[in-house]
Design an enzyme around this catalytic site. Structure first.
Site, PDB file in Angstrom:
ATOM      1  N   TYR A 264      -0.372 -50.243 -54.760  1.00  0.00           N
ATOM      2  CA  TYR A 264       0.700 -49.264 -54.561  1.00  0.00           C
ATOM      3  C   TYR A 264       1.791 -49.520 -55.617  1.00  0.00           C
ATOM      4  O   TYR A 264       1.457 -49.898 -56.738  1.00  0.00           O
ATOM      5  CB  TYR A 264       1.257 -49.344 -53.125  1.00  0.00           C
TER       6      TYR A 264
ATOM      7  N   LYS B  40     -11.186 -47.250 -51.841  1.00  0.00           N
ATOM      8  CA  LYS B  40     -11.021 -46.332 -52.978  1.00  0.00           C
ATOM      9  C   LYS B  40     -11.711 -46.794 -54.268  1.00  0.00           C
ATOM     10  O   LYS B  40     -12.376 -45.990 -54.914  1.00  0.00           O
ATOM     11  CB  LYS B  40      -9.531 -46.067 -53.214  1.00  0.00           C
TER      12      LYS B  40
ATOM     13  N   TYR C  70     -13.273 -38.861 -46.805  1.00  0.00           N
ATOM     14  CA  TYR C  70     -12.195 -39.823 -47.074  1.00  0.00           C
ATOM     15  C   TYR C  70     -11.849 -40.624 -45.812  1.00  0.00           C
ATOM     16  O   TYR C  70     -11.746 -41.854 -45.844  1.00  0.00           O
ATOM     17  CB  TYR C  70     -10.973 -39.069 -47.608  1.00  0.00           C
TER      18      TYR C  70
ATOM     19  N   VAL D  86      -4.106 -50.547 -45.844  1.00  0.00           N
ATOM     20  CA  VAL D  86      -3.170 -50.724 -44.729  1.00  0.00           C
ATOM     21  C   VAL D  86      -3.816 -51.336 -43.478  1.00  0.00           C
ATOM     22  O   VAL D  86      -3.123 -51.635 -42.516  1.00  0.00           O
ATOM     23  CB  VAL D  86      -2.428 -49.409 -44.374  1.00  0.00           C
TER      24      VAL D  86
ATOM     25  N   SER E 241      -7.563 -48.286 -47.816  1.00  0.00           N
ATOM     26  CA  SER E 241      -7.555 -48.007 -49.261  1.00  0.00           C
ATOM     27  C   SER E 241      -8.408 -48.953 -50.099  1.00  0.00           C
ATOM     28  O   SER E 241      -8.614 -48.698 -51.280  1.00  0.00           O
ATOM     29  CB  SER E 241      -6.128 -48.010 -49.791  1.00  0.00           C
TER      30      SER E 241
HETATM   31  N1  GLU Z   1      -6.454 -43.987 -44.594  1.00  0.00           N
HETATM   32  C1  GLU Z   1      -5.171 -44.370 -45.087  1.00  0.00           C
HETATM   33  C2  GLU Z   1      -4.366 -43.154 -45.522  1.00  0.00           C
HETATM   34  O1  GLU Z   1      -4.837 -42.369 -46.256  1.00  0.00           O
HETATM   35  C3  GLU Z   1      -5.326 -45.346 -46.204  1.00  0.00           C
HETATM   36  C4  GLU Z   1      -4.016 -45.833 -46.681  1.00  0.00           C
HETATM   37  C5  GLU Z   1      -4.060 -47.147 -47.369  1.00  0.00           C
HETATM   38  O2  GLU Z   1      -4.764 -48.072 -47.001  1.00  0.00           O
HETATM   39  O3  GLU Z   1      -3.309 -47.229 -48.362  1.00  0.00           O
HETATM   40  O4  GLU Z   1      -3.258 -42.968 -45.148  1.00  0.00           O
END
Ligand code: GLU
Length: 313
Positions: A249, A72, A197, A267, A69
């Site tokens: 988050y 993003k 993604y 993550v 993430s």
């Molecule tokens: N590729 C992971 C997912 O979409 C990223 C999640 C993350 O790092 O928050 O579940």
């Protein structure tokens, strides 16, 4: 603008890593993407890049891990630069949710009928669909080249195993993407949006890369050291504002109060922070807390913020 004493910084970064190492035992590595479960939870690394481009690192700062993430906010900056702010924010909101990152529920229940923000999975998949390129491979390359440039490299490598592992098991993200397609929010075919993604999530970085990218954001889009413009000031500011309110988050508010810095976690164990006008910080520690944030990463960024007076507000 406050500057740092470069002599003391190296020692401080070493100490902060040493203090954070025992904390790694309190977390556990992400396992819902099978290939991530192999990470060593004891790894801890930290890097800081100042406005002049000087770097300070300690611990496992050159270990590579997948961005997840942390990609993003970078994809958001690229979509703003290429498709434009209006194209992005007509499809995605700017509000925090308080829900887990992969929640689907508000897509149906909220009146706004678009993802709350670009840093939850739903919003990020919309942003991925807007990246420049005519298919998933081109969009994925555009992301890697842009992120690589911000990190001071030609491009970033990708972890093919993590990419495939997530593509094969990502049923939740697939559900979200089909829902987004039904709402008419994707700018490319749904399987392409997902593919882009998953590609960006599997991009490989180390803590120093994240510190460099954080420093570009901290400097409102200028490369540390050279002063070359790598993204518009507006893009950097929007990204930082959203990182502050939505970057960790449903722990974003708590971290914002404690550390006072825009930050984004993933993550894979990465954590990127930008101290406006001062420096970028990259932290790594794959042992995560129950909200999905790196336990050691959070502790290290909190410590640096307190010790260096980085609180941005
Ligand atoms: N590729 C992971 C997912 O979409 C990223 C999640 C993350 O790092 O928050 O579940």
């Amino acid at each position: 603008m406050r500057t740092f004493d470069p002599n003391g910084l190296g020692t401080l970064v070493e100490r902060v890593v040493a203090e954070a190492r025992p904390l790694a035992r309190e977390g556990s590595v992400a396992s819902y993407i099978p290939a991530l479960a192999a990470a060593d939870p004891a790894r801890v690394g930290l890097a800081l890049v100042d406005a002049d481009g000087r770097s300070h690192q300690a611990g496992d700062s050159r270990d590579r891990f997948t961005m997840q993430s942390v990609s993003k906010p970078i994809a958001l900056a690229l979509a703003m630069e290429s498709a434009g702010e209006e194209a992005v924010f007509s499809r995605v909101g700017k509000e925090p949710t308080g829900d887990p990152f992969n929640s689907i529920i508000r897509l149906e229940t909220s009146e706004r009928r678009k993802p709350f923000n670009p840093l939850i999975n739903a919003g990020a998949i919309v942003v991925s669909s807007l990246l420049p390129g005519s298919d998933a491979a081109e969009k994925g390359e555009a992301f890697r080249a842009f992120a690589g440039r911000l990190a001071g490299r030609a491009t970033l490598d990708r972890d093919e195993e993590v990419f495939r592992s997530e593509r094969e098991t990502g049923a939740r993200n697939r559900s979200i993407a089909w829902f987004l397609a039904e709402l008419g929010l994707l700018a490319c075919p749904v399987e392409d949006a997902l593919d882009v993604y998953f590609r960006q999530c599997a991009a490989l970085v180390d803590a120093l890369d994240l510190a460099r990218i954080g420093a570009v954001l901290a400097l409102d889009g200028l490369e540390p050291g050279t002063g070359e413009r790598l993204m518009a000031q507006r893009s950097a500011r929007v990204v930082k504002a959203l990182m502050f309110s939505c970057g960790l988050y449903d722990e974003s508010g708590e971290f914002g109060v404690d550390a006072g810095l825009p930050a984004k976690s993933g993550v894979g164990g990465g954590l990127m922070a930008a101290a406006p006008g001062r420096c970028g910080i990259g932290a790594f520690g794959p042992a995560l807390d129950r909200r999905g944030n790196s336990v050691a990463g959070l502790a290290m960024v909190r410590s640096l913020s307190a010790e260096l007076g980085l609180y941005a507000l």
